[in-house]
Design a protein around this motif. Sequence first.
Motif, PDB file in Angstrom:
ATOM      1  N   THR A 149       0.825  -1.223   0.000  1.00 39.63           N
ATOM      2  CA  THR A 149       0.000   0.000   0.000  1.00 39.63           C
ATOM      3  C   THR A 149       0.852   1.262   0.000  1.00 39.63           C
ATOM      4  N   GLU A 150       2.119   1.120   0.386  1.00 42.96           N
ATOM      5  CA  GLU A 150       3.005   2.288   0.414  1.00 42.96           C
ATOM      6  C   GLU A 150       3.563   2.615  -0.972  1.00 42.96           C
ATOM      7  N   LEU A 151       3.398   1.699  -1.909  1.00 45.87           N
ATOM      8  CA  LEU A 151       3.929   1.930  -3.256  1.00 45.87           C
ATOM      9  C   LEU A 151       3.022   2.878  -4.037  1.00 45.87           C
ATOM     10  N   THR A 152       3.632   3.748  -4.818  1.00 42.65           N
ATOM     11  CA  THR A 152       2.853   4.602  -5.710  1.00 42.65           C
ATOM     12  C   THR A 152       2.430   3.772  -6.924  1.00 42.65           C
ATOM     13  N   GLU A 153       1.527   4.338  -7.722  1.00 40.30           N
ATOM     14  CA  GLU A 153       1.061   3.618  -8.904  1.00 40.30           C
ATOM     15  C   GLU A 153       2.217   3.342  -9.868  1.00 40.30           C
ATOM     16  N   ARG A 154       3.088   4.320 -10.042  1.00 39.61           N
ATOM     17  CA  ARG A 154       4.230   4.140 -10.943  1.00 39.61           C
ATOM     18  C   ARG A 154       5.193   3.081 -10.392  1.00 39.61           C
ATOM     19  N   GLU A 155       5.398   3.085  -9.087  1.00 46.85           N
ATOM     20  CA  GLU A 155       6.269   2.072  -8.480  1.00 46.85           C
ATOM     21  C   GLU A 155       5.687   0.675  -8.660  1.00 46.85           C
ATOM     22  N   ARG A 156       4.374   0.573  -8.619  1.00 45.59           N
ATOM     23  CA  ARG A 156       3.735  -0.727  -8.861  1.00 45.59           C
ATOM     24  C   ARG A 156       3.963  -1.176 -10.304  1.00 45.59           C
ATOM     25  N   ASP A 157       3.872  -0.230 -11.239  1.00 47.61           N
ATOM     26  CA  ASP A 157       4.111  -0.558 -12.649  1.00 47.61           C
ATOM     27  C   ASP A 157       5.534  -1.081 -12.839  1.00 47.61           C
ATOM     28  N   VAL A 158       6.479  -0.378 -12.241  1.00 48.50           N
ATOM     29  CA  VAL A 158       7.878  -0.790 -12.354  1.00 48.50           C
ATOM     30  C   VAL A 158       8.084  -2.147 -11.690  1.00 48.50           C
ATOM     31  N   MET A 159       7.495  -2.331 -10.524  1.00 47.05           N
ATOM     32  CA  MET A 159       7.644  -3.595  -9.799  1.00 47.05           C
ATOM     33  C   MET A 159       7.142  -4.763 -10.632  1.00 47.05           C
ATOM     34  N   ARG A 160       5.988  -4.593 -11.261  1.00 43.38           N
ATOM     35  CA  ARG A 160       5.401  -5.673 -12.062  1.00 43.38           C
ATOM     36  C   ARG A 160       6.364  -6.100 -13.169  1.00 43.38           C
ATOM     37  N   LEU A 161       6.979  -5.131 -13.837  1.00 47.42           N
ATOM     38  CA  LEU A 161       7.881  -5.445 -14.940  1.00 47.42           C
ATOM     39  C   LEU A 161       9.224  -5.989 -14.438  1.00 47.42           C
ATOM     40  N   VAL A 162       9.654  -5.510 -13.275  1.00 49.32           N
ATOM     41  CA  VAL A 162      10.888  -6.050 -12.677  1.00 49.32           C
ATOM     42  C   VAL A 162      10.698  -7.526 -12.363  1.00 49.32           C
ATOM     43  N   VAL A 163       9.542  -7.870 -11.792  1.00 54.66           N
ATOM     44  CA  VAL A 163       9.256  -9.253 -11.433  1.00 54.66           C
ATOM     45  C   VAL A 163       9.167 -10.131 -12.676  1.00 54.66           C
ATOM     46  N   GLU A 164       8.720  -9.540 -13.793  1.00 61.35           N
ATOM     47  CA  GLU A 164       8.656 -10.290 -15.047  1.00 61.35           C
ATOM     48  C   GLU A 164      10.037 -10.535 -15.635  1.00 61.35           C
ATOM     49  N   GLY A 165      11.059  -9.887 -15.053  1.00 64.05           N
ATOM     50  CA  GLY A 165      12.429 -10.114 -15.499  1.00 64.05           C
ATOM     51  C   GLY A 165      12.941  -9.154 -16.546  1.00 64.05           C
ATOM     52  N   LEU A 166      12.199  -8.076 -16.806  1.00 62.79           N
ATOM     53  CA  LEU A 166      12.618  -7.127 -17.836  1.00 62.79           C
ATOM     54  C   LEU A 166      13.776  -6.266 -17.323  1.00 62.79           C
ATOM     55  N   PRO A 167      14.760  -5.967 -18.187  1.00 61.93           N
ATOM     56  CA  PRO A 167      15.843  -5.047 -17.810  1.00 61.93           C
ATOM     57  C   PRO A 167      15.317  -3.618 -17.782  1.00 61.93           C
ATOM     58  N   ASN A 168      16.096  -2.751 -17.162  1.00 63.80           N
ATOM     59  CA  ASN A 168      15.653  -1.367 -16.986  1.00 63.80           C
ATOM     60  C   ASN A 168      15.337  -0.679 -18.317  1.00 63.80           C
ATOM     61  N   LYS A 169      16.124  -0.973 -19.345  1.00 62.39           N
ATOM     62  CA  LYS A 169      15.914  -0.312 -20.637  1.00 62.39           C
ATOM     63  C   LYS A 169      14.538  -0.667 -21.203  1.00 62.39           C
ATOM     64  N   LEU A 170      14.140  -1.943 -21.155  1.00 55.58           N
ATOM     65  CA  LEU A 170      12.838  -2.344 -21.681  1.00 55.58           C
ATOM     66  C   LEU A 170      11.701  -1.808 -20.811  1.00 55.58           C
ATOM     67  N   ILE A 171      11.937  -1.742 -19.507  1.00 51.50           N
ATOM     68  CA  ILE A 171      10.921  -1.170 -18.619  1.00 51.50           C
ATOM     69  C   ILE A 171      10.702   0.298 -18.972  1.00 51.50           C
ATOM     70  N   ALA A 172      11.793   0.990 -19.193  1.00 53.90           N
ATOM     71  CA  ALA A 172      11.695   2.411 -19.557  1.00 53.90           C
ATOM     72  C   ALA A 172      10.923   2.580 -20.860  1.00 53.90           C
ATOM     73  N   ASP A 173      11.204   1.715 -21.844  1.00 52.81           N
ATOM     74  CA  ASP A 173      10.508   1.802 -23.133  1.00 52.81           C
ATOM     75  C   ASP A 173       9.011   1.540 -22.958  1.00 52.81           C
ATOM     76  N   GLN A 174       8.667   0.526 -22.179  1.00 54.12           N
ATOM     77  CA  GLN A 174       7.251   0.171 -22.003  1.00 54.12           C
ATOM     78  C   GLN A 174       6.478   1.258 -21.269  1.00 54.12           C
ATOM     79  N   LEU A 175       7.116   1.884 -20.287  1.00 56.31           N
ATOM     80  CA  LEU A 175       6.423   2.894 -19.486  1.00 56.31           C
ATOM     81  C   LEU A 175       6.643   4.310 -20.013  1.00 56.31           C
TER      82      LEU A 175
END
Length: 208
Positions: A149-175
């Motif tokens: 509950t302490e996570l912001t909406e954007r932090e949740r988006d990043v977390m979801r993609l991190v857990v999926e195993g995406l590198p930072n560059k692909l996460i940045a592109d997707q978001l």
Amino acid sequence: MQPATDATVFIVDDDASVREALAWLLRSRHLLSEGYQGAEEFDAMLEQGWQPTRPCCLLLDVRMPGMSGLALFDKLVERQLAQVMPVIFLSGHADVPTAVTMVKRGAFDFCEKPFSDNALVDRVEQALRRSGEVLQERHGQQVLQARLTELTERERDVMRLVVEGLPNKLIADQLDISVRTVEVHRARVFDKMDVKSAVELANLLRRL
């Protein structure tokens, strides 16, 4: 692993002599107990919103005047209390098939009367350990939910993609954000969730 010293064994049986004998037996093994003369009396406590905060289990007679032990067990299942408060049925010979059915539905065990004192208390101690484990797990899930509950909406988006195993560059592109922004959010997620790696984060989230 021994049961917690503040663990409680609830005894629900309409026979006062049985309640007293069980209480004495439990005291001989340094276990606290509370007796109830019927399922209605115990259910009244639950109706007031009582929830276990320490390890406990229930010694429950199958046949009693008024509400039966089986009916009380059904209520415990409905309230999701049967796991955190394991139920050991105390049954006569004629009740054994029914008690076996209750075990299949989630009761911890049943002991046929007359039962072995040592065997019964051994099972009680095992039930109390199970209760402690469930309480610990539920507490861990509550802590985890609070962290989420302490996570912001954007932090949740990043977390979801991190857990999926995406590198930072692909996460940045997707978001559609910068890699640096991803790194900042990723670090905040790890800090708030109290983890050191994406693998640890994924394992933590699986508990939900």
